[in-house]
Scaffold this motif. Structure first.
Motif, short mmCIF file in Angstrom:
data_model
loop_
_atom_site.label_atom_id
_atom_site.label_comp_id
_atom_site.label_asym_id
_atom_site.label_seq_id
_atom_site.Cartn_x
_atom_site.Cartn_y
_atom_site.Cartn_z
N LEU A 133 0.81 -1.21 0.00
CA LEU A 133 0.00 0.00 0.00
C LEU A 133 0.85 1.27 0.00
CD1 LEU A 133 -2.97 -0.89 2.40
CD2 LEU A 133 -2.96 -0.78 -0.10
N VAL A 134 2.11 1.15 0.35
CA VAL A 134 3.01 2.30 0.30
C VAL A 134 4.14 1.99 -0.67
CG1 VAL A 134 2.46 3.09 2.63
CG2 VAL A 134 4.30 1.42 2.31
N ASP A 135 4.79 3.05 -1.16
CA ASP A 135 5.87 2.86 -2.12
C ASP A 135 7.21 2.66 -1.44
OD1 ASP A 135 4.03 3.15 -4.14
OD2 ASP A 135 4.38 5.30 -4.38
N HIS A 136 7.34 3.15 -0.21
CA HIS A 136 8.59 3.04 0.54
C HIS A 136 8.25 2.73 2.00
CE1 HIS A 136 10.53 4.80 -2.99
NE2 HIS A 136 9.61 5.76 -2.95
N PRO A 137 9.03 1.88 2.66
CA PRO A 137 8.71 1.48 4.04
C PRO A 137 8.54 2.64 5.00
CG PRO A 137 10.47 0.10 3.14
CD PRO A 137 10.24 1.20 2.14
N GLU A 138 9.32 3.70 4.81
CA GLU A 138 9.25 4.83 5.76
C GLU A 138 7.94 5.62 5.65
OE1 GLU A 138 11.80 6.15 2.17
OE2 GLU A 138 11.54 4.35 3.43
N GLU A 139 7.14 5.35 4.60
CA GLU A 139 5.84 6.01 4.47
C GLU A 139 4.78 5.37 5.37
OE1 GLU A 139 6.00 7.45 -0.20
OE2 GLU A 139 5.08 5.53 0.30
N LEU A 140 5.09 4.21 5.93
CA LEU A 140 4.15 3.47 6.76
C LEU A 140 4.52 3.60 8.23
CD1 LEU A 140 1.88 1.30 7.19
CD2 LEU A 140 3.68 -0.43 6.93
N LEU A 141 3.58 4.08 9.04
CA LEU A 141 3.75 4.10 10.49
C LEU A 141 3.07 2.86 11.06
CD1 LEU A 141 4.61 5.51 13.15
CD2 LEU A 141 2.34 6.62 13.14
N PHE B 187 7.83 -5.63 9.27
CA PHE B 187 7.85 -4.28 8.69
C PHE B 187 9.20 -3.59 8.86
CE2 PHE B 187 3.54 -5.20 10.23
CZ PHE B 187 2.85 -5.19 9.02
N PRO B 188 10.29 -4.20 8.36
CA PRO B 188 11.60 -3.54 8.46
C PRO B 188 11.61 -2.22 7.70
CG PRO B 188 11.67 -5.43 6.97
CD PRO B 188 10.35 -5.50 7.66
N GLY B 189 12.22 -1.23 8.31
CA GLY B 189 12.33 0.08 7.68
C GLY B 189 11.20 1.02 7.98
N SER B 190 10.13 0.53 8.60
CA SER B 190 8.98 1.38 8.93
C SER B 190 9.07 1.84 10.38
CB SER B 190 7.67 0.63 8.72
OG SER B 190 7.47 0.33 7.35
N PRO B 191 8.85 3.12 10.65
CA PRO B 191 8.84 3.60 12.04
C PRO B 191 7.67 3.00 12.80
CG PRO B 191 8.13 5.32 10.54
CD PRO B 191 8.60 4.18 9.68
N ARG B 192 7.79 2.98 14.14
CA ARG B 192 6.79 2.33 14.99
C ARG B 192 6.34 3.27 16.09
NH1 ARG B 192 6.92 -3.38 14.61
NH2 ARG B 192 8.31 -4.03 12.94
N ALA B 193 5.11 3.03 16.53
CA ALA B 193 4.56 3.75 17.67
C ALA B 193 3.50 2.88 18.30
CB ALA B 193 3.95 5.09 17.23
N THR B 194 3.22 3.11 19.57
CA THR B 194 2.04 2.51 20.18
C THR B 194 0.97 3.58 20.24
OG1 THR B 194 2.66 3.07 22.45
CG2 THR B 194 3.44 0.95 21.59
N ARG B 195 -0.27 3.16 20.40
CA ARG B 195 -1.36 4.14 20.40
C ARG B 195 -1.28 5.06 21.61
NH1 ARG B 195 -6.23 -0.28 21.13
NH2 ARG B 195 -5.50 -1.25 23.05
N GLY B 196 -0.46 4.73 22.62
CA GLY B 196 -0.29 5.59 23.78
C GLY B 196 0.87 6.55 23.67
N ASP B 197 1.47 6.69 22.48
CA ASP B 197 2.65 7.54 22.30
C ASP B 197 2.30 8.97 21.91
OD1 ASP B 197 4.41 5.55 22.96
OD2 ASP B 197 4.85 4.96 20.90
#
Length: 581
Positions: free
Chosen positions: A224-232, A248-258
């Motif tokens: 759904l994205v062209d580059h991994p960094e476009e996906l959170l 999901f290597p290369g994609s930034p991560r967060a929890t819903r409490g961040d």
């Protein structure tokens, strides 16, 4: 039966915990259905305590009262296929709704309706248990302890009887735990928000954010994205983060409490939360604590998602959590910052009108087919939501490319965890005997195989015919190389049809009156012999599989689902982009 011999089934609350432990210490027969303290902040403690006494064998789970009797997906008896919820929905919604609906609660009204439906469903599950106990202990030798004060009213509705008396409007015993829950959770969430206060918050922008709880969505999200960094990648909690550490290597991560709050945003968000808590207290403070807590989560969860979208600004958010109240509040907060919510159904209901599918709110909601929406949910889902049939999201381009490949006339039986499986496996033995020249494959869901749910099926497989065998092949790869499939009733019946597999459903007596697949005449069979007759008729040309009818069950257009979703995101088809690159 004497009182001494009476067996007790407990819903463990503050009032029933000590009596339960005393009976267990006296070696009396004690069983636990679930823990449900009125003080919701004690749930972890009660869960630990009940787990402890169960592990040590001091008490037993309720289903052990009659381990050979039906108990499906943590629901006593045949609850999965009960028509109680659709039958009582309107009366139950009026029963749990507060009389003082305040204008300020409009934003939360739809979420409150979903919260109320969860509460009603929890009471219906107690009714399932009571019905089951009546069947397994008709002598009355089992006592159900700790039921909700609203239980009797809901059971009366389920049995189509008039309510004996209106619910009390004021109950001090309800207001005290409700006030405690409000103060503990309200102050706790205010403290949570203060810890996330920053002098300023510069939001990070993404093409897509996604709740990745479902393990099935990985390949789709990557396209759904062209580059991994476009996906959170949005993880629900620390456990989710540990589980998905390698994905999901290369994609930034967060929890819903961040989330984060600048001073002005924090003041506004806390004001919204306090206003919501006050309205909840006014409207539901005298209600059962379980109902009050369900409503209390609406302003509390709204604060979480308000902070999240102040820090993260995705153009779109992907979710498969249509069953949860969270998706409604998350999508409302996403719209505040100009984002668009994309959701996909987590499966097909076996029961026609199911609580989990009753309240859905996305901007675009991707479904398997059009029939469920047009027949049952058109008037109850919000009109601003675009409902788009796309079939199964698990059909890849590689699968699409294989659909026209020659296939052997093999048959696959998808096993459900329902108790009928032992009998239905015997029916599949008859199918194998009817077609000795082809393979009959038995596919067990890996998680059910691992948790012991299907032990009886595995034991029975030891005596299988020579041409019947278990397979552990990926379900969707398997569907590319068989012609026929059958199941006791699950989403895979529709998915198989999308793979051009003539799929059928065992319509067994316990399916009751609300079995969804009966809407598609020709798909349901009563026995292995009838299934074998259908296969022979298809191959002889004397009966045609009802493909036009199945097109309503699931979209079979062969358009890659990823391209449909990318178009809704304003992106070109992935294949076109790859060719240009």
């Amino acid at each position: 039966m004497s009182n001494k011999a009476c067996r007790h089934v407990y819903i463990v609350t503050e009032h029933t915990l000590v009596p339960m432990l005393l009976r267990a210490a006296l070696r009396q027969p004690v069983f636990i259905f679930r823990a449900a303290p009125a003080l919701a902040f004690l749930r972890p403690l009660f869960g630990w305590l009940t787990g402890l006494v169960l592990r040590h064998g001091w008490v037993e789970p309720a289903r052990q009262l009659a381990p050979d009797r039906e108990w499906f997906d943590d629901k006593a008896g045949n609850g999965m296929l009960s028509d109680y919820f659709p039958r009582i929905e309107a009366r139950a919604e009026a029963f749990v709704a507060a009389p003082e609906r305040l204008p300020g609660a409009v934003d939360g009204a739809y979420a409150e309706r979903k919260a109320g439906s969860f509460y009603v469903q929890s009471l219906i599950e107690q009714v399932y248990l009571a019905d089951w106990l009546d069947e397994v202990a008709p002598d009355g030798g089992v006592r159900l302890v700790g039921i909700s004060e609203d239980f009797e009213a809901v059971r009366t509705m389920c049995r189509d009887q008039p309510l004996a008396a209106p619910r009390s409007a004021e109950r001090a015993s309800r207001r005290l735990p409700n006030l405690a829950n409000l103060l503990v959770f309200g102050l706790g969430m205010a403290g949570w928000a203060l810890l996330r206060l920053r002098p300023e918050v510069d939001p990070a922008h993404f093409r897509l954010a996604a709740d990745t709880w479902s393990p099935h969505d990985g390949p789709l999200l990557a396209e759904l994205v062209d580059h991994p960094e476009e996906l959170l990648v949005v993880e629900r909690n620390a456990e989710h983060r540990r589980r998905d550490a390698g994905r999901f290597p290369g994609s930034p991560r967060a929890t819903r409490g961040d989330g984060r709050f600048a001073p002005g945003d924090l003041a506004a968000a806390l004001g919204t939360m306090v206003g919501g808590l006050w309205r909840t207290w006014k409207a539901y403070g005298a209600c059962d604590p379980a109902l009050f807590y369900a409503m209390l989560t609406v302003p509390l969860k709204r604060l979480v998602y308000r902070g999240f979208f102040l820090r993260f600004r995705p153009q779109a958010f992907w979710g498969r959590d249509d069953y949860a109240i969270d998706h409604i509040l998350r999508n409302q907060e996403l719209r505040r910052v100009g984002g668009r919510s994309l959701g996909i159904n987590h499966g097909l209901p076996v029961n026609i009108v199911d609580q989990a599918w009753r309240h859905i709110d996305f901007d675009v909601y991707y479904t398997y087919g059009r029939h469920l929406y047009e027949t049952y949910y058109r008037d109850v889902w919000p009109h601003h939501m675009t409902v788009r049939p796309v079939g199964t999201p698990l059909m890849t381009r590689a699968h699409l490319a294989r659909l026209d490949d020659p296939r052997p006339p093999d048959i696959v039986y998808f096993v459900s965890p329902r108790p009928e499986n032992a009998w239905l496996l015997d029916e599949m033995y008859r199918v194998a005997e009817a077609f000795p020249d082809r393979r009959v494959l038995v596919k067990l869901k890996a998680s059910r195989r691992a948790d012991g749910t299907l032990d009886r099926v595995l034991e029975r497989l030891r005596d299988r015919p020579a041409n019947l065998a278990e397979t552990v092949e990926n379900t969707y790869d398997l569907l590319c190389r068989v012609r026929y499939a059958i199941s006791p009733g699950s989403t895979v019946v529709a998915e198989a049809a999308q793979y051009d597999v003539a799929s059928f459903v065992f319509d067994v007596p316990s399916n009751g009156e609300v079995f969804y697949f009966r809407d598609f005449p020709g798909l349901c069979v009563a026995s292995g012999a009838e299934f074998a007759d259908r296969v022979r008729a298809i191959e002889a040309g004397t009966w045609a599989y009802p493909w036009p009818l199945v097109d309503g069950l699931i979209d079979r257009s062969r358009t890659p689902v990823v391209d449909v979703i990318r178009a809704d995101m304003g992106l070109p088809p992935r294949a076109d982009r790859a060719q240009v690159a």
